[in-house]
Design an enzyme around this catalytic site. Structure first.
Site, PDB file in Angstrom:
ATOM      1  N   LEU A 229       0.820  -1.200   0.000  1.00 20.97           N
ATOM      2  CA  LEU A 229       0.000   0.000   0.000  1.00 20.97           C
ATOM      3  C   LEU A 229       0.862   1.262   0.000  1.00 20.97           C
ATOM      4  O   LEU A 229       1.535   1.544  -0.974  1.00 20.97           O
ATOM      5  CB  LEU A 229      -0.955  -0.015   1.196  1.00 20.97           C
ATOM      6  CG  LEU A 229      -2.005  -1.145   1.178  1.00 20.97           C
ATOM      7  CD1 LEU A 229      -2.900  -1.060   2.409  1.00 20.97           C
ATOM      8  CD2 LEU A 229      -2.842  -1.091  -0.075  1.00 20.97           C
ATOM      9  N   ASP A 230       0.859   2.017   1.097  1.00 17.61           N
ATOM     10  CA  ASP A 230       1.546   3.306   1.124  1.00 17.61           C
ATOM     11  C   ASP A 230       2.934   3.214   1.733  1.00 17.61           C
ATOM     12  O   ASP A 230       3.434   4.168   2.323  1.00 17.61           O
ATOM     13  CB  ASP A 230       0.704   4.321   1.907  1.00 17.61           C
ATOM     14  CG  ASP A 230      -0.624   4.603   1.233  1.00 17.61           C
ATOM     15  OD1 ASP A 230      -0.624   4.753  -0.002  1.00 17.61           O
ATOM     16  OD2 ASP A 230      -1.651   4.651   1.925  1.00 17.61           O
ATOM     17  N   GLU A 231       3.579   2.059   1.593  1.00 10.84           N
ATOM     18  CA  GLU A 231       4.881   1.847   2.225  1.00 10.84           C
ATOM     19  C   GLU A 231       6.007   1.621   1.222  1.00 10.84           C
ATOM     20  O   GLU A 231       7.062   1.104   1.569  1.00 10.84           O
ATOM     21  CB  GLU A 231       4.792   0.664   3.199  1.00 10.84           C
ATOM     22  CG  GLU A 231       3.780   0.884   4.327  1.00 10.84           C
ATOM     23  CD  GLU A 231       3.737  -0.260   5.307  1.00 10.84           C
ATOM     24  OE1 GLU A 231       4.719  -1.024   5.366  1.00 10.84           O
ATOM     25  OE2 GLU A 231       2.721  -0.393   6.007  1.00 10.84           O
TER      26      GLU A 231
END
Length: 286
Positions: A229-231
């Protein structure tokens, strides 16, 4: 100077295990091919043990000549490398949902500020921003996504990437999660932008949550997309300080401003071959 002897301005990027002699070998090879180095940056990462280098060089040598010579150097040092022309506009596909600020900013910068991208299409899971794409003369592809149609939607996206010879996909506030398989297949080719409240303020209404908690910093992060995801590896971040007097609407406006400029820098640096992967991190030669 005639065309036969005109120099081309090249960008050479490379990474390899750090060891003595890398810069000497690369600079020597370029000198042997009439190269005049106009910009050079390098970094040795003591954590990963890798060496990174970005060189801009003017040379009358052909791409084939430089490629053959660089292949020989790369073999000696186990290098991963790329060779491109300075200023070449990379073929870009922008994906959007309903928020317009990042899309408008990128299209404006492409047209007016010489950002080295060639936006070959805009994909939206809603039609809200179709008029903006049309205004800038960009084909708009409506690809709706539901839980049941996600595989078909990603198949359509893959088809567009192949058909349009896309080099980078930019998620300009595209509010859908891409599958792990797609993220792997386009590793290092998808750039995302999001607010930097995560992981504290998840889900709907992050700016209202932030306002309720009295945050003092509004930020944004642009990164390569992975299955986490947002990593994914971070390319650029930015912040603005705020205080108690700001309304929720103020925070949203400030957040949009930070998002658009953070994404624009990340896309520009990627297009200019200034971003090199270092495991879960990036090396950015600004």
């Amino acid at each position: 100077m005639n065309d036969a002897t005109a120099a081309t301005h090249w960008i050479l990027t490379l990474s390899c295990p750090d060891q003595p002699g890398i810069v000497h070998a690369v600079a020597g090879m370029l000198a042997e091919h009439g190269g005049n180095i106009t910009e050079s940056q390098q970094f040795g990462d003591p954590t990963s043990g890798l060496f990174f280098m970005r060189v801009q060089v003017e040379s009358t040598a052909s791409r084939d000549e430089l490629t053959t010579a660089m292949t020989q150097v790369a073999g000696r040092f186990d290098m991963t490398w790329t060779l491109d022309v300075v200023g070449r506009r990379i073929r870009t596909l922008i994906m959007v949902s309903k928020a317009a600020h990042c899309l408008v900013d990128l299209l404006y910068r492409e047209r007016s500020q010489r950002m080295p991208i060639d936006v070959v299409g805009v994909v939206g899971n809603h039609r809200d921003l179709e008029d903006i794409a049309t205004f800038y003369g960009k084909p708009f592809h409506h690809v709706p996504v539901t839980k049941d149609t996600k595989p078909e939607a990603e198949a359509t996206l893959r088809g567009l990437v192949k058909e349009l010879d896309v080099e980078v996909v930019v998620l300009a506030r595209y509010m859908q999660i891409l599958s792990d398989e797609l993220c792997r297949d386009l590793s290092g080719q998808i750039i995302n932008i999001h607010h930097s409240f995560l992981p504290s303020f998840k889900g709907a209404g992050p700016y209202r949550q932030a306002h309720d908690r009295g945050v003092k910093i509004i930020g944004a992060t642009s990164h390569y997309v992975t299955g986490d995801l947002d990593e994914g590896p971070i390319i650029e971040q930015d912040v603005e300080r705020v205080d108690h007097s700001r309304t929720v609407e103020d925070l949203v406006g400030i957040g949009e401003d930070v998002e658009r400029r953070t994404l624009a820098r990340a896309v520009r640096w990627h297009a200019e071959r200034r971003v090199l992967m270092d495991g879960r991190r990036t090396v950015v030669f600004r």
